[in-house]
Design an enzyme around this catalytic site. Structure first.
Site, PDB file in Angstrom:
ATOM      1  N   THR A 159       0.863  -1.184   0.000  1.00  0.00           N
ATOM      2  CA  THR A 159       0.000   0.000   0.000  1.00  0.00           C
ATOM      3  C   THR A 159       0.901   1.237   0.000  1.00  0.00           C
ATOM      4  O   THR A 159       1.406   1.631  -1.038  1.00  0.00           O
ATOM      5  CB  THR A 159      -0.980  -0.009   1.193  1.00  0.00           C
ATOM      6  OG1 THR A 159      -0.266  -0.263   2.416  1.00  0.00           O
ATOM      7  CG2 THR A 159      -2.039  -1.087   1.000  1.00  0.00           C
ATOM      8  N   LYS A 185       4.011  -6.884   3.841  1.00  0.00           N
ATOM      9  CA  LYS A 185       3.756  -5.467   3.600  1.00  0.00           C
ATOM     10  C   LYS A 185       3.434  -4.824   4.925  1.00  0.00           C
ATOM     11  O   LYS A 185       3.001  -5.473   5.885  1.00  0.00           O
ATOM     12  CB  LYS A 185       2.617  -5.252   2.607  1.00  0.00           C
ATOM     13  CG  LYS A 185       1.237  -5.760   3.028  1.00  0.00           C
ATOM     14  CD  LYS A 185       0.416  -4.889   3.951  1.00  0.00           C
ATOM     15  CE  LYS A 185       0.223  -3.498   3.446  1.00  0.00           C
ATOM     16  NZ  LYS A 185      -0.681  -2.727   4.413  1.00  0.00           N
ATOM     17  N   THR A 196      -2.185  -4.422  11.362  1.00  0.00           N
ATOM     18  CA  THR A 196      -1.649  -3.507  10.363  1.00  0.00           C
ATOM     19  C   THR A 196      -0.534  -4.047   9.503  1.00  0.00           C
ATOM     20  O   THR A 196       0.330  -3.308   9.097  1.00  0.00           O
ATOM     21  CB  THR A 196      -1.155  -2.249  11.049  1.00  0.00           C
ATOM     22  OG1 THR A 196      -0.064  -2.608  11.890  1.00  0.00           O
ATOM     23  CG2 THR A 196      -2.227  -1.609  11.863  1.00  0.00           C
ATOM     24  N   GLU A 282       5.863   4.759   7.516  1.00  0.00           N
ATOM     25  CA  GLU A 282       5.494   5.891   6.673  1.00  0.00           C
ATOM     26  C   GLU A 282       6.301   7.134   7.041  1.00  0.00           C
ATOM     27  O   GLU A 282       6.281   7.588   8.186  1.00  0.00           O
ATOM     28  CB  GLU A 282       3.999   6.164   6.806  1.00  0.00           C
ATOM     29  CG  GLU A 282       3.166   5.108   6.107  1.00  0.00           C
ATOM     30  CD  GLU A 282       1.683   5.262   6.353  1.00  0.00           C
ATOM     31  OE1 GLU A 282       0.916   4.712   5.555  1.00  0.00           O
ATOM     32  OE2 GLU A 282       1.297   5.911   7.343  1.00  0.00           O
ATOM     33  N   ASN A 404      -0.281  10.729   5.827  1.00  0.00           N
ATOM     34  CA  ASN A 404      -1.554  10.339   6.425  1.00  0.00           C
ATOM     35  C   ASN A 404      -2.610  11.428   6.367  1.00  0.00           C
ATOM     36  O   ASN A 404      -3.802  11.125   6.487  1.00  0.00           O
ATOM     37  CB  ASN A 404      -1.322   9.873   7.865  1.00  0.00           C
ATOM     38  CG  ASN A 404      -0.736   8.472   7.904  1.00  0.00           C
ATOM     39  OD1 ASN A 404      -1.455   7.498   7.686  1.00  0.00           O
ATOM     40  ND2 ASN A 404       0.566   8.381   8.113  1.00  0.00           N
ATOM     41  N   THR A 409      -6.749  11.302  -0.527  1.00  0.00           N
ATOM     42  CA  THR A 409      -6.878  12.359  -1.513  1.00  0.00           C
ATOM     43  C   THR A 409      -5.616  12.553  -2.326  1.00  0.00           C
ATOM     44  O   THR A 409      -5.611  13.311  -3.271  1.00  0.00           O
ATOM     45  CB  THR A 409      -7.228  13.691  -0.815  1.00  0.00           C
ATOM     46  OG1 THR A 409      -6.237  13.965   0.176  1.00  0.00           O
ATOM     47  CG2 THR A 409      -8.590  13.609  -0.154  1.00  0.00           C
TER      48      THR A 409
END
Length: 409
Positions: A159, A185, A196, A282, A404, A409
């Site tokens: 992802t 992942k 997660t 991330e 995040n 979007t």
């Protein structure tokens, strides 16, 4: 690699998820995501012993229900279908139906009993599955035992990850070569207790499902359950193991003389994947590793390690290369573990900052320079017992907030 305790375990640098005998894989782009591969499959040419552990989030996605049902039938799997880009979570009855449809279509395509197929999804929560993209492409997945198709599978499960995560090891059991490989992942919404992340482990060892479940739980407690990125726990994720039995060893049980070798093999595989997930958090720029020794017991040691590595203040200090040991001490104190404040030793890298609970003189510049490295080691000795444990995480950066804040979007 601290968990590889036995010299008979060898890293296979070119090994992949299909290196263990009996396995094939595939991955492709269907349009669920804009770019990267988003549909993948692992296949075993014989019914494989299977075991899985799942997120502890009370809200669990439809694919987990399907996979649980499949494994519960007889503990055997031959295929797992995985999509990324859509989690099929919080999608109600339609989501359940879609997950079972994916299972049914894979079984039909491969001429398998439906209960030998597992389903896994990851991505955005709360959107209906784009079945018009997934179902027509199941028969376009070209399974093979080639490295390129293993790589395609590795990409298909990602992802927000910035890179694929894979590893492979070999050892001997009963004089037979046993191979184990993993693909995973995970980079955000990562908290221990099997939240997660997705991890898939293949092996050609001979082992019954119940015994594989025992080994997986033991390995997971020391590896995947010792990573944290941001404290959130997902709705979807799991670690799934499949054992083809093609190595032709005597069936493994805790009484088998080589059981410790097999467990070390599984722990080494899972530790590699866990550290890759932590390193790829991330927006992360650094892997943080916390090692705790001399705790009352291993459970207490892991509790301290996880609290320190999860602390936002520790994570931001590491990002800024700030040797602020007060943040480490504060995290130790609130961990809930039994500690003696006047017995604690703490180091960053090789530099001891605290001894017997008291600060030592040190070169702040030297420690700060060390913390510029991509791997930052924090060592803690509680000096109250013989327990030890580790945890892994990453720094907290501006980029984490950006990713995040704009995920949908």
């Amino acid at each position: 690699m601290v968990l590889t305790k036995l010299s008979s375990i060898q890293k296979m640098e070119e090994g992949t998820i299909v290196t263990p005998a009996g396995f094939q894989a595939a991955g492709m782009h269907t349009g669920v995501k804009r770019k990267r591969h988003d549909l993948g499959m692992i296949y075993c040419d014989v019914p494989a012993s299977a075991a899985a552990l799942y997120t502890l989030n009370a809200i669990q996605a439809a694919p987990l229900h399907v996979t649980k049902a499949s494994i519960a039938e007889e503990g055997k799997l031959q295929a797992v279908i995985v999509n990324s880009g859509n989690a099929n979570a919080c999608t109600g009855a339609q989501g359940e139906e879609d997950a079972y449809t994916m299972r049914r279509e894979v079984a039909r395509e491969l001429s398998l009993p439906e209960h030998t197929v597992a389903v896994s999804s990851t991505g955005i929560i709360g959107l209906d599955m784009p079945m018009d993209k997934i179902i027509p492409n199941i028969n376009n997945l070209k399974l093979s035992g080639e490295q390129k198709d293993a790589a395609a599978f590795n990409e298909s499960i990602l992802t927000t990850d910035t890179e694929t995560k894979a590893t492979c090891y070999q050892t001997e059991v009963d004089g037979q070569t046993v191979t184990m490989a993993g693909s995973a992942k995970g980079s955000g919404m990562i908290e221990p207790n099997m939240g997660t992340m997705l991890a898939f482990v293949t092996t050609d060892a001979v082992i019954e499902p119940a015994m594989l479940d025992i080994a997986l739980r033991q390995a997971t407690d020391k590896t995947f359950n010792c990573i944290t990125i941001d404290g959130d726990t997902s709705t979807n994720d799991m670690v799934l193991t499949m054992a083809s039995g093609k190595a032709e060893n005597e069936s493994l049980t805790p009484e088998h003389k080589d059981w410790p070798v097999f467990v070390d093999l599984l722990e080494a595989t899972c530790e590699d994947l866990a550290k890759m997930i932590a390193r790829d958090g991330e927006g992360a720029t650094k892997l943080i590793e916390v090692a705790v020794n001399s705790a009352h017991d291993d459970t207490q040691a892991i509790k301290v390690a996880k609290t320190v590595v999860a602390s936002p203040l520790v994570k931001t200090a590491v990002y800024g290369s700030d040797p602020n040991w007060g943040r480490i001490i504060a995290a130790i104190g609130r961990s809930g573990a039994d500690v003696n404040p006047v017995a604690i030793d703490t180091s960053i890298g090789t530099v001891k900052l605290i001894e017997n609970g008291k600060p030592l003189p040190f070169s702040e510049e030297a420690v700060s320079d060390y913390m510029l490295n991509e791997h930052v080691m924090i060592s803690i000795d509680l000096n109250v017992g013989d327990g030890s444990g580790q945890a892994w995480g990453c720094d907290l950066t501006y980029e984490y907030v950006r990713i995040n804040a704009s995920y949908r979007t």
